[in-house]
Design an enzyme around this catalytic site. Sequence first.
Site, PDB file in Angstrom:
ATOM      1  N   LYS A   1       0.847  -1.183   0.000  1.00 40.93           N
ATOM      2  CA  LYS A   1       0.000   0.000   0.000  1.00 40.93           C
ATOM      3  C   LYS A   1       0.887   1.239   0.000  1.00 40.93           C
ATOM      4  CE  LYS A   1      -3.798   2.055   2.732  1.00 40.93           C
ATOM      5  NZ  LYS A   1      -4.674   1.848   3.907  1.00 40.93           N
TER       6      LYS A   1
ATOM      7  N   SER B   1      -9.577   1.986   3.038  1.00 42.78           N
ATOM      8  CA  SER B   1      -8.692   2.738   2.170  1.00 42.78           C
ATOM      9  C   SER B   1      -7.684   1.874   1.410  1.00 42.78           C
ATOM     10  CB  SER B   1      -7.944   3.786   2.990  1.00 42.78           C
ATOM     11  OG  SER B   1      -7.091   3.175   3.954  1.00 42.78           O
TER      12      SER B   1
ATOM     13  N   SER C   1      -9.808  -0.513   7.211  1.00 41.10           N
ATOM     14  CA  SER C   1      -9.246  -0.323   5.873  1.00 41.10           C
ATOM     15  C   SER C   1      -8.539  -1.535   5.284  1.00 41.10           C
ATOM     16  CB  SER C   1      -8.279   0.863   5.874  1.00 41.10           C
ATOM     17  OG  SER C   1      -8.986   2.068   6.021  1.00 41.10           O
TER      18      SER C   1
END
Length: 481
Positions: free
Chosen positions: A76, A151, A175
Amino acid sequence: MTQYTLKQASVLLQSKQISAVELASAYLAAIAEKNPALNGYITIDQDKTLAEARAADERIAQGNASALTGVPVAYKDIFCQTGWRSACASKMLDNFISPYTATVVQNLLDEGMVTLGRTNMDEFAMGSTNENSFYGAAKNPWNPEHVPGGSSGGSAAVVAARLAPAALGSDTGGSIRQPASHCGITGIKPTYGTVSRFGMVAYASSFDQAGPMAQTAEDCAILLNAITGFDPKDSTSLEREKEDYTRDLNQPLKGVKIGLPKEYFGEGNSADVLTALQNTIDLLKAQGAELIEVSLPQTKLSIPAYYVLASAEAGTNLSRYDGVRYGHRAAQFADLEEMYGKTRAEGFGSEVKRRIMIGTYVLSHGYYDAYYLKAQKLRRLVADDFQTAFARCDLILAPTAPTAAPKIGADASPVETYLSDIYTIAVNLAGLPALTLPAGFSGGGLPVGVQLVGNYFAEAKILGAAHQIQLNSDWHGKRPE
């Protein structure tokens, strides 16, 4: 070659049936073909990836490889990595090349894992749909008209699309778990403090926690073994003996007490989510688990408590982005104060600005007691609820989200979007570990996941239960066309 689970890839690499370069090249080719439409990756560097793969092959040839050497992984965009752009999907850091590496990334590099690239996300991890990215929304690989969740939406999307066998995400209010549910993969948020936050760009420091995302619970357990451990660079890192998170994978579920929170099974859930829960309940019953009703009465308070506390911490953490030392700087300004204002106005997206304003408001004089202090008290009540429940059960089964993935551009208000995190946020308020695993599909063919929540440091127990469910089902093995 890109269909392997992390465990399968590991076995093939260690037995030299495939090479790390062959495997990395196969993924890079698939990424080149599919990522322009998916937008799951926002940074790729083939030369760096292949250099790491060659080094992994040398290590395997010399006989000093770990089980993860040569296995590709995606990160990420919230994790810093030397020499890579670490933008947090924000214009503010679009030109930021990290001079250091996050501890969790370094742990995997030390194992010999190969970096495939950096995945899309909501800007500074603020969002539930991945639509808040400066680089455009990632798509759900099951249906590109739908969001992958957020996210960590890019990480979930690339694993589901088989553009990586595994990825790292971060979980502040759901997330990792919510995008795992929306994309049909497995993801675990560990107990707060179990995984180092050093080098993971801060959103809300008392909530943020890194964790693995992969096809199976077994893969997540293997990755969790590699990334956990005390880190003196992180003041919230816990000093505990290293655990083997694979130790309970073969433990039967007979006699395990599973709590079903009555507040989580109400009319706010779609029929698809209720079906996924029933699928899981049937599997648990068939394997001898004992199901009991528990209560988490403060659930309704978790959303306001979380958004007060997380926004307050975000407003403080994001004050460091001022255009002075790194990141975006406004091109024209009359004085220092104007530079600050213009830089932040240009560099931050609308959702980040909204949360900074909320955070500044609740910390301001006259409102601190009414909002921030009250939210801290609510946080304790939410945590106490879980302890009362765990006095009666070993694990809790709950929905991950009230619906399957919504459409991109769905006309939802910010409050409606915040409410979609109703089942994940309480876990972060309490600092507990929780895992999402696939449990069915919606009528429209989108994956639906459920989550298993455990008490502090019960990751091995959670992973074991999830593995037993996956041994007796095949939702985790389905992949998008």
